[in-house]
Design a protein around this motif. Structure first.
Motif, mmCIF file in Angstrom:
data_model
loop_
_atom_site.group_PDB
_atom_site.id
_atom_site.type_symbol
_atom_site.label_atom_id
_atom_site.label_comp_id
_atom_site.label_asym_id
_atom_site.label_seq_id
_atom_site.Cartn_x
_atom_site.Cartn_y
_atom_site.Cartn_z
ATOM 1 N N ALA A 214 8.380 23.751 -5.936
ATOM 2 C CA ALA A 214 8.160 23.006 -7.186
ATOM 3 C C ALA A 214 7.986 21.512 -6.907
ATOM 4 N N ALA A 215 8.784 20.971 -5.999
ATOM 5 C CA ALA A 215 8.683 19.542 -5.675
ATOM 6 C C ALA A 215 7.346 19.220 -5.017
ATOM 7 N N ARG A 216 6.906 20.052 -4.064
ATOM 8 C CA ARG A 216 5.631 19.794 -3.378
ATOM 9 C C ARG A 216 4.457 19.953 -4.338
ATOM 10 N N LEU A 217 4.499 20.964 -5.194
ATOM 11 C CA LEU A 217 3.422 21.153 -6.166
ATOM 12 C C LEU A 217 3.365 19.980 -7.152
ATOM 13 N N ALA A 218 4.529 19.527 -7.607
ATOM 14 C CA ALA A 218 4.565 18.395 -8.542
ATOM 15 C C ALA A 218 3.954 17.152 -7.897
ATOM 16 N N ARG A 219 4.262 16.909 -6.651
ATOM 17 C CA ARG A 219 3.692 15.743 -5.960
ATOM 18 C C ARG A 219 2.188 15.879 -5.807
ATOM 19 N N LEU A 220 1.717 17.074 -5.454
ATOM 20 C CA LEU A 220 0.280 17.294 -5.301
ATOM 21 C C LEU A 220 -0.453 17.120 -6.633
ATOM 22 N N VAL A 221 0.186 17.517 -7.729
ATOM 23 C CA VAL A 221 -0.399 17.307 -9.061
ATOM 24 C C VAL A 221 -0.387 15.816 -9.391
ATOM 25 N N ASP A 222 0.747 15.146 -9.152
ATOM 26 C CA ASP A 222 0.851 13.707 -9.422
ATOM 27 C C ASP A 222 -0.186 12.899 -8.633
ATOM 28 N N GLU A 223 -0.482 13.331 -7.426
ATOM 29 C CA GLU A 223 -1.443 12.625 -6.566
ATOM 30 C C GLU A 223 -2.890 12.996 -6.880
ATOM 31 N N GLY A 224 -3.100 13.941 -7.796
ATOM 32 C CA GLY A 224 -4.454 14.333 -8.165
ATOM 33 C C GLY A 224 -5.128 15.262 -7.171
ATOM 34 N N VAL A 225 -4.329 15.919 -6.337
ATOM 35 C CA VAL A 225 -4.854 16.858 -5.349
ATOM 36 C C VAL A 225 -4.988 18.253 -5.972
ATOM 37 N N LEU A 226 -4.036 18.592 -6.828
ATOM 38 C CA LEU A 226 -4.057 19.852 -7.578
ATOM 39 C C LEU A 226 -3.975 19.545 -9.060
ATOM 40 N N THR A 227 -4.393 20.503 -9.854
ATOM 41 C CA THR A 227 -4.223 20.429 -11.295
ATOM 42 C C THR A 227 -3.592 21.736 -11.760
ATOM 43 N N ALA B 44 4.833 20.251 6.584
ATOM 44 C CA ALA B 44 4.258 21.584 6.804
ATOM 45 C C ALA B 44 4.084 22.363 5.506
ATOM 46 N N TRP B 45 5.046 22.272 4.587
ATOM 47 C CA TRP B 45 4.920 23.046 3.344
ATOM 48 C C TRP B 45 3.710 22.598 2.539
ATOM 49 N N THR B 46 3.433 21.305 2.507
ATOM 50 C CA THR B 46 2.288 20.808 1.755
ATOM 51 C C THR B 46 0.990 21.356 2.356
ATOM 52 N N ALA B 47 0.881 21.348 3.664
ATOM 53 C CA ALA B 47 -0.314 21.894 4.318
ATOM 54 C C ALA B 47 -0.465 23.379 4.015
ATOM 55 N N LEU B 48 0.625 24.121 4.067
ATOM 56 C CA LEU B 48 0.547 25.561 3.817
ATOM 57 C C LEU B 48 0.275 25.871 2.351
ATOM 58 N N ILE B 49 0.811 25.063 1.452
ATOM 59 C CA ILE B 49 0.496 25.227 0.027
ATOM 60 C C ILE B 49 -0.997 25.031 -0.185
#
Length: 185
Positions: A54-67, A23-28
């Motif tokens: 911080a953990a969810r954002l780091a994963r989204l950056v690592d996966e190339g979803v966010l920069t 849920a946090w990833t979807a809401l982020i």
């Protein structure tokens, strides 16, 4: 309890929810795509712990979803922007929102409206056929084997079920045995 990774399952839904099924990833992603891009603003809006955020954002950056982009040098400050991969999540979020509005909506109506800026009208997400434009439903579409399909973890029953429908032209709901002898509807 550690969750089993789904990256090796021959199913695009499994692979996507491996990253996006929390849920946090979807809401982020909802917030970033709506323009809330700074860490402190995300933490404040979501009410999530800074550690989880911080953990969810780091994963989204690592996966190339966010920069991460720097917007201030002194002191150094960064914000998050959706990549093309992240922007492609927008229709997924709209579909989830439409489903939530229908099945968990408030009596007063949905908490958010989506306005199509091209025509200026409020709208809803609808999955349609890319060829004829007809809305897709479970009753007017089938899942067929694709070039990347294989039977394995997460598809032991579904894979043979899909393949057998094509081979035997069976309607959905017909029981089919997988290679281990288990049957599925």
């Amino acid at each position: 309890m550690t969750r089993k990774p789904l990256a090796d399952v021959a199913c695009s839904i499994a692979r996507a929810t491996d990253l996006f099924g929390d849920a946090w990833t979807a809401l982020i992603m909802r917030d970033v795509l709506a323009g809330v891009t700074r860490f402190d603003d995300l933490a404040h809006d979501l009410g999530v712990s800074r550690k989880v955020l911080a953990a969810r954002l780091a994963r989204l950056v690592d996966e190339g979803v966010l920069t991460r982009e720097r917007y201030q040098d002194h002191p150094p400050r960064e914000h998050y922007r959706a990549t093309a991969k992240g922007e492609d999540l927008y229709p997924v979020l709209l579909a989830l929102m439409a489903w939530g509005d229908r099945w968990y909506g408030e009596p007063a109506g949905p908490p958010t409206r989506i306005r199509h800026t091209t025509c200026g009208r409020d709208t809803n997400a609808v999955a349609v056929c890319t060829h004829c434009g007809e809305p897709l439903t479970v009753h007017n579409s089938d899942q067929l084997p694709g070039p990347g399909g294989r039977v394995g973890p997460g598809t032991r029953v579904l894979g043979p079920l899909i393949a057998s429908r094509v081979e035997r032209r069976q309607p959905p709901g017909t029981a089919v045995a997988d290679p281990d002898g288990h049957t599925a509807p």
